[in-house]
Design a protein around this motif. Structure first.
Motif, short mmCIF file in Angstrom:
data_model
loop_
_atom_site.label_atom_id
_atom_site.label_comp_id
_atom_site.label_asym_id
_atom_site.label_seq_id
_atom_site.Cartn_x
_atom_site.Cartn_y
_atom_site.Cartn_z
N HIS A 62 8.47 0.20 9.82
CA HIS A 62 7.01 0.29 9.98
C HIS A 62 6.54 1.62 9.43
N PHE A 63 5.34 1.62 8.83
CA PHE A 63 4.78 2.83 8.24
C PHE A 63 3.33 2.98 8.69
N PHE A 64 2.97 4.22 9.06
CA PHE A 64 1.62 4.49 9.55
C PHE A 64 1.06 5.73 8.85
N THR A 106 3.04 12.29 3.19
CA THR A 106 3.72 12.15 4.48
C THR A 106 3.21 10.92 5.21
N VAL A 107 4.12 10.19 5.84
CA VAL A 107 3.77 9.04 6.67
C VAL A 107 4.51 9.16 8.00
N VAL A 108 4.12 8.34 8.96
CA VAL A 108 4.91 8.18 10.18
C VAL A 108 5.80 6.96 9.98
N ILE A 112 0.28 0.88 7.47
CA ILE A 112 0.20 0.82 6.01
C ILE A 112 0.71 -0.55 5.58
N TYR A 113 -0.22 -1.38 5.15
CA TYR A 113 0.14 -2.74 4.77
C TYR A 113 -0.40 -3.05 3.37
N ASP A 114 -1.48 -3.84 3.32
CA ASP A 114 -1.97 -4.33 2.04
C ASP A 114 -3.04 -3.44 1.41
N ALA A 147 0.82 -1.21 0.00
CA ALA A 147 0.00 0.00 0.00
C ALA A 147 0.85 1.26 0.00
N LEU A 148 2.17 1.15 0.26
CA LEU A 148 3.04 2.33 0.21
C LEU A 148 3.05 2.97 -1.16
#
Length: 409
Positions: free
Chosen positions: A390-392, A283-285, A400-402, A275-276
């Motif tokens: 890890h990404f949020f 912007t992401v965390v 943020i995954y699939d 999903a990235l």
């Protein structure tokens, strides 16, 4: 033994406060379930509703096949172990363990058999004639456990049972309680604020926040794939480093850019977080666990495009590892989740040093090999295991995954 089930369970106080808000949780027969979360998140209230010490405002609690909402605590066939041990100081260890059985008017021979069996399991046989004041903290906790064991209940409920012990004894008792639960096969619900306890003891762990369950999973899955920023930041010690980053595409590949720091995202990273692709230019965390950082001079396979550069502020030598605090030119993520996590550690947002702005400079913690020779004041290159990043989503807090819309695993 019996399963324990929460079905849309809430606790609402007279002033309207929802201490527990519509939780659903199925605890299997013989499972060790840990409820963990910050102070005031509702975990103890949930436990007390199972015990019958708190009235259930909404929903249904079952022990086995029986709805226990209106069943008195004494008739629920559970045993509770408290933080304070709750031993009778004037009674011997033997009589403390036997107390509940005597109230039930059980035959003396059966009481004696159960007490001595429990004492043998808990290594309390030499202390049966002693009073609680003559015992150590760990021995008192064993007596409290013995009192629960002899009742042969359908479920054990444990409320912060190790919080009064020193660090070394806490580690020992964690192992003993885990072994005991496995040997007895009794359904156990264990409440703790200590996420290390939760991760080392539970078959599954339920992370709570503001009266709601955030994620229920195995300890490893919570660590590897937190459903949201709160779970990611809460699970892990030292805590996950959280930076504000921008996802950028260059020469056909993605990178996470935080201030002057740039981390290339390889195929394995993208495969774990497809999903990235939908966050390109956004912007992401960015979450980086301390154990996924290493002194680049010791990381033979470290990629040149997966490094952080900064200045060492503090070096903590712990024998088997080094905790390195280093400042980088990047902005700390600043969301409501981050503020709440910091407040849990410090007691107030104002007292949280990690929330103070320093012109875009952030202190990051890395767990380095003791072979590292870096010292305070050194400029350091730090290798990042990009596969473990890890990404949020900063707006929803979801991982943020699939699924680019939901962000959930």
């Amino acid at each position: 033994m019996a399963a324990v089930t929460f079905n849309q369970v809430s606790k609402v106080y007279l002033d309207g406060t929802r201490a527990v808000d519509r939780i659903d949780l199925d605890i299997d027969d013989a499972e060790f379930m840990v409820l963990v979360g910050p102070s005031g998140c509702g975990k103890t209230t949930a436990l007390r509703m199972v015990a019958g010490l708190e009235e259930i405002s909404e929903g249904v609690v079952r022990i086995g096949d029986r709805v226990v909402n209106h069943v008195p605590a004494r008739d629920r066939d559970i045993a509770m172990v408290f933080q304070s041990y709750a031993l009778y100081p004037h009674l011997t260890v033997y009589d403390n363990i036997a107390f509940g059985l005597k109230l039930k008017r059980m035959p003396k021979d059966e009481i004696d058999k159960r007490v001595r069996d429990a004492a043998r399991i808990l290594d309390l046989e030499p202390f049966l004639k002693r009073k609680p004041r003559a015992l150590s903290g760990g021995q008192r906790q064993r007596v409290a456990m013995g009192r629960a064991i002899v009742r042969q209940p359908q479920a054990f409920l444990m409320d912060e049972p190790l919080s009064n012990l020193d660090a070394k004894l806490r580690v020992q008792m964690r192992a003993e309680i885990s072994r005991l639960q496995r040997d007895l096969g009794v359904t156990t619900v264990y409440v703790t604020h200590d996420q290390v306890e939760a991760m080392t003891m539970g078959d599954r762990v339920a992370v709570m926040r503001k009266g709601e369950i955030q994620q229920v999973d195995s300890p490893q899955q919570l660590y590897d794939r937190p459903v949201n920023l709160f779970v990611g930041g809460f699970i892990g010690s030292p805590a996950m480093n959280l930076l504000e980053a921008r996802i950028e595409r260059s020469n056909g590949s993605l990178a996470a850019v935080a201030g002057s720091q740039r981390i290339g995202l390889d195929a394995d990273t993208i495969a774990a977080h497809p999903a990235l692709e939908g966050f390109n230019g956004r912007t992401v965390v960015l979450g980086i666990r301390p154990e996924d950082l290493e002194d680049a001079s010791l990381a033979a396979d470290a990629r040149d495009d997966a490094r952080l550069r900064g200045t060492v502020e503090l070096r903590e030598a712990l024998g088997a590892e080094l905790m390195i605090h280093f400042g980088v030119d990047a902005k700390r993520a600043m969301t409501e989740d981050v503020r709440e996590l910091a407040q849990d550690v410090t007691g107030s947002v104002e007292a949280a040093p990690q929330l103070k702005e320093d012109e875009g400079r952030t202190i990051i913690v890395g767990r380095f090999s003791p072979r590292s020779r870096i010292r305070e004041g050194d400029t350091v290159e730090v290798a990042v295991d990009a596969r473990a990043l890890h990404f949020f989503d900063p707006e929803t807090g979801l991982g943020i995954y699939d699924d680019a819309m939901k962000g959930a695993p």
